[in-house]
Enzyme design. Structure first.
Site, mmCIF file in Angstrom:
data_model
loop_
_atom_site.group_PDB
_atom_site.id
_atom_site.type_symbol
_atom_site.label_atom_id
_atom_site.label_comp_id
_atom_site.label_asym_id
_atom_site.label_seq_id
_atom_site.Cartn_x
_atom_site.Cartn_y
_atom_site.Cartn_z
ATOM 1 N N GLY A 1 35.690 40.888 41.954
ATOM 2 C CA GLY A 1 35.626 39.531 42.497
ATOM 3 C C GLY A 1 34.953 39.419 43.844
ATOM 4 O O GLY A 1 34.806 38.314 44.369
ATOM 5 N N ARG B 1 32.034 52.553 32.320
ATOM 6 C CA ARG B 1 33.098 53.513 32.652
ATOM 7 C C ARG B 1 34.325 53.190 31.807
ATOM 8 O O ARG B 1 34.368 52.171 31.125
ATOM 9 C CB ARG B 1 33.459 53.393 34.139
ATOM 10 C CG ARG B 1 33.783 51.959 34.543
ATOM 11 C CD ARG B 1 34.163 51.832 36.003
ATOM 12 N NE ARG B 1 34.177 50.450 36.448
ATOM 13 C CZ ARG B 1 35.127 49.567 36.217
ATOM 14 N NH1 ARG B 1 36.180 49.916 35.488
ATOM 15 N NH2 ARG B 1 35.058 48.340 36.688
#
Length: 338
Positions: free
Chosen positions: A53, A180
């Protein structure tokens, strides 16, 4: 794919649906102003190296654009050492649904269905579940194929997640790819009996994947337990854990590194545990989560356990009726004193 602006342009080339916006990184404020006018407000400013964010700003009108541009770049530079920004049309009150993928060194990829991560605060995920209560068989098939298409187009190797925004009409748009393993990967493992860490090692060893796509057979929910005070605007709560009692039982999984006597430092992410419940149905998984949260005692610091316990009783959550705007409108019940 780790650079979001490059990832988006790559996905456009691959034919994956993308949110309308700038073509790559914005050169300067004047270009930002021009792009915003072309795609129409509201818009979302994003850091190309962003995550968690940081470097994100929603802008609803032109007079707020300059302030958002400057503050987002400063935040991105401080967090990532890269102040590159790009812009997208703001999809209002979307679902945040991601597709887990695995690719091998032979150009083959498969998907392991979806996770719904729409309950968020300041673009940080609070809970995740699979399957999504918003999903249909048709939408799952379309999103799964799009995610596999994306992974195979870039010849992706290993476990990764293709993240989408889904509007109320079930139109979906590529948002980013996490190259990932992710915090919420255990719920995928729970519902399809698939070890993602093992699969990553096999891919790295040059072993081909089966190429089979997987569908969830159970329902699983994850609550991120953070060292934060949910009754005080989620203020961080570092310090020493004096008492810890972990929940257990069939279908309850707790991933954590903390213990009684452990001191939580103020320097890192506030997440201290992942509490996961799995059951035959969504309602059973919710009921099991309630019981597990009631059994989960941590003293010495404040945690988000009370928040999650209230969430499991919220009628909109129970009904599966939530979007990324859920936390903007919900106010927790006042703290009940013992």
């Amino acid at each position: 794919m780790g650079d979001k602006a490059t990832a988006k342009s790559t996905m456009i080339e691959a034919g994956v649906p993308c949110v309308p916006g700038s073509e790559g990184i914005l050169e300067d404020f004047e270009q930002a102003k021009k792009v915003a006018k072309e795609i129409g407000y509201p818009v979302m400013m994003k850091a190309t190296a962003g995550g968690g964010g940081k470097g994100m700003r929603a802008i609803w009108k032109e007079e707020d654009l300059l302030k958002a541009w400057e503050s987002a770049r400063q935040e991105a530079a401080a967090a990532f050492g890269n102040d590159g920004m790009y812009m997208e049309k703001l999809i209002e009150e979307p679902r945040h649904i991601e597709i887990q993928v695995v690719g091998d060194s032979f150009g083959k990829a498969c998907h392991l269905s979806e996770r719904d991560c729409s309950v968020q605060r300041r673009h940080q995920k609070l809970t995740e579940e699979t399957p999504s209560p918003f999903m249909t068989d048709e939408l799952r098939d379309k999103m799964g194929l799009a995610a596999v298409k994306a992974a195979e187009y870039i010849k992706y190797e290993g476990a990764g997640t293709v993240e989408f925004l889904v509007d109320k009409h079930r139109n979906f748009y590529f948002m980013e790819m996490n190259t990932r393993i992710q915090v919420e990967h255990p719920i995928t493992e729970q519902v399809i009996d698939y070890d993602l860490i093992r699969e990553q090692i096999m891919v790295a060893a040059g072993i081909p994947i089966s190429g089979k796509n997987y569908l969830p057979q159970l329902h699983s929910i994850e609550c991120r337990i953070n060292a934060e005070d949910p009754y005080n605007d989620f203020r961080p709560s570092p310090g020493k854990i004096t008492v810890l009692h972990s929940p257990g039982g069939h279908g309850v999984r707790l991933d954590t590194h903390v213990y009684a006597g452990y001191t939580i430092p103020p320097n890192y992410d506030s997440m201290i545990a992942k509490l996961i419940t799995t059951a035959q149905t969504r309602q059973e998984a919710i009921n099991k989560m309630k019981r597990a949260l009631d059994e989960f005692y941590i003293e010495g610091i404040k945690t988000t356990i009370p928040f999650h316990r209230q969430l499991m009783d919220h009628p909109d959550y129970v009904a599966g009726n939530y979007t990324t705007a859920f936390m903007d409108t919900w106010v927790m019940d006042a703290k009940k004193e013992d």
